[in-house]
Design an enzyme around this catalytic site. Structure first.
Site, short mmCIF file in Angstrom:
data_model
loop_
_atom_site.label_atom_id
_atom_site.label_comp_id
_atom_site.label_asym_id
_atom_site.label_seq_id
_atom_site.Cartn_x
_atom_site.Cartn_y
_atom_site.Cartn_z
CE LYS A 1 -25.96 -48.26 -35.45
NZ LYS A 1 -26.00 -48.50 -36.91
CB SER B 1 -33.63 -42.09 -35.79
OG SER B 1 -33.39 -43.48 -35.80
CG ASN C 1 -28.05 -46.32 -30.03
OD1 ASN C 1 -28.28 -45.45 -29.19
ND2 ASN C 1 -28.55 -47.53 -29.95
CG ASP D 1 -35.74 -55.10 -43.69
OD1 ASP D 1 -35.95 -54.90 -42.48
OD2 ASP D 1 -34.61 -55.02 -44.22
#
Lengths: 330, 330
Positions: free
Chosen positions: B60, B85, B87, B220
């Site tokens: 990230k 939430s 990294n 998903d």
């Protein structure tokens, strides 16, 4: 003990370079890691030579690879044998498997289970004995007589020392490639001192300052240097299970002549350093593998006034991952 | 949301290369690790791109570095804000500190404590909220209005996607430098799919096959591909806490067009893979960081018949080291 018949090379930087050519296709060129946060916290540019990420999980693979490469065909046919409670045993078993040689390993029953499991996983033929030096030597002699295998010592053979010194050559190159220019100093942990001795030989003439880091609970080297004689009779008590052996006879004069200073760290400092390495560098080191970093973090190291980047050797990473790490209360 | 005003670059391999030039002095060129034993066990030459060892402990940092580099002076003066939430929050806080910018971070109270601690350690201004999407968006809007800070999204901004794709460029180069010739395939984990999308863009025209690995409890992407539409309404349930977000709108068409296949792994497979990486590679990965390796070990991956080395992206390494790892019964 009956060692490899090949005439040992002289202990020179050039011999370390030659060892490097021989072993480099058998071992990893391990990463030289950096961390701006750890460098910031210590006020020193730290570069970590991640030998814990070498094959078999420690720098010992270098000595094992070179020792086996130096065997004659006749010796190879007999297989290899050693006596070790840990990383050397696993390294030799792995190199023997690479070469289709039998590997006979004598280990004390008290050795870390994860290290014994590695020997078995690499196909080593494991003989367990009691922890006393007498029991270990007797078991080694028995196995050697029964199998005729060639003895590959853990840390004090000349070829082993030269091979461990290749850590320095790589770190030196990688510090240049990485844009750090070069090294101001290097810190290695001290057990039998094959790693520290090899590094000190490889560093000759480079101007890089060489330091040893020893657990306070196995400080035979520091006390021996103060006394002017090699100590062999002591009972170690430290979490750093890879550094229990006294400095070897071949390594001793190198440490006396070519190492600037050896300093101790406590088990508490070792555990703190180990946790920080897992957390910040995301690298699994064993307690022995964190000893050099524990020293790098200390005020007494800062007081030495090193200029330029400091290479910290992370020597090994073989821990029991099914047990809580030492900083977690069980 | 009000994003950086800089016009986004087109999603091309050349734009990824340009992003790489901009960020390379701000992020690590992480090691490409190999393991003969893991390669042997899987019957594939595996090369591990250790983004868990990047600054802030994940890939990230690349997107954060590029996003901040693309801000105007006026935007920099306002500081940055994000909602994450884990990294991305830590990465943005660290890059903001490098640049002397304020970093406002909105995180759910349920985020892993180790990740929140990292945000604080890097000097981020943390606002905690409830875990629901509504609560997170309300908190973000409030902080943004109060501070005027510039929003840096976690995974779906064009500049972020381009920056995450630099992982591929490095892996490709390192596979050549390391003597492996090149890559046959690359596997990346899928959450918002910034990493997978960027890699797929960077891999265009190279012939390297690109695969995604998704936790079965947050699938998903796999279900969306089967349905032909992006799914956003689902409740994830997986140990891989970094992969809970649905695939982003910008990433979705890239995944549809440029990713050969996305496959799922179970939490049990993720935990087994995580343990093996700690043990054999001596590298601390978090569950999300082990998802690609879990897929690489599976029969369904072998059935794809990849030829040549497979690069497995280890995306992150931020775990709570004071808690037992998930394979140890508490």
């Amino acid at each position: 003990m009956d060692g490899p018949a090949t005439a040992p090379l002289p202990l020179t930087r050039e011999s370390v370079q030659r060892a490097h050519e021989v072993i480099s296709s058998h071992v990893h060129r391990t990463p030289l890691l950096s961390s701006s946060s750890l460098s910031h916290d210590t006020g020193t540019t730290l570069l970590f030579k991640a030998e814990n990420m070498n094959r078999s999980g420690s720098f010992k693979i270098r000595g094992a690879a070179y020792s086996v490469a130096c065997l004659t065909d006749e010796e190879r046919a007999r297989g290899v044998v050693t006596q070790s409670s840990g990383n050397h045993a696993a390294a030799l078993a792995l190199i023997a498997r690479d070469n289709n040689l039998a590997a006979h390993i004598v280990s004390p029953r008290t050795a870390p289970p994860a290290k014994l499991a590695a020997v078995r996983a690499y196909g080593g033929d494991l003989t367990l004995c009691d922890a006393s030096i007498e029991s270990r030597e007797a078991a080694l002699a028995e196995v050697q007589q029964r199998t005729g295998a060639c003895y590959v010592p853990p840390s004090d053979a000349v070829n082993t020392i030269l091979a461990q010194g290749t850590v320095f050559l790589e770190a030196e190159e990688q510090a240049k490639e990485g844009g750090w220019g070069g090294l101001g100093a290097i810190i290695a942990p001290v057990g039998g001192a094959g790693l520290l001795g090899g590094i000190a030989v490889a560093a000759r003439g480079t101007g890089v300052r060489v330091f040893g880091a020893e657990p306070a609970g196995a400080d035979d080297c520091v006390r021996g240097l103060a006394d002017g004689r090699r100590l062999t009779d002591f009972t170690p008590n430290t979490i750093a299970d890879g550094l229990l052996t006294p400095v070897g006879a071949n390594n001793w004069p190198i440490v006396q002549q070519d190492v600037e200073k050896v300093l101790t760290v406590t088990d508490g400092e070792i555990i703190d350093a180990q946790r920080l390495l897992w957390q910040r560098l995301k690298t699994v080191v064993e307690p022995s593998g964190a000893v050099a970093f524990a020293l790098a973090r200390s005020q007494k190291f800062r007081d030495l006034g090193v200029e330029g980047p400091v290479c910290v050797v992370l020597s090994g990473g073989n821990v029991d991952l099914d047990a809580p790490p030492p900083w977690v209360k069980a």
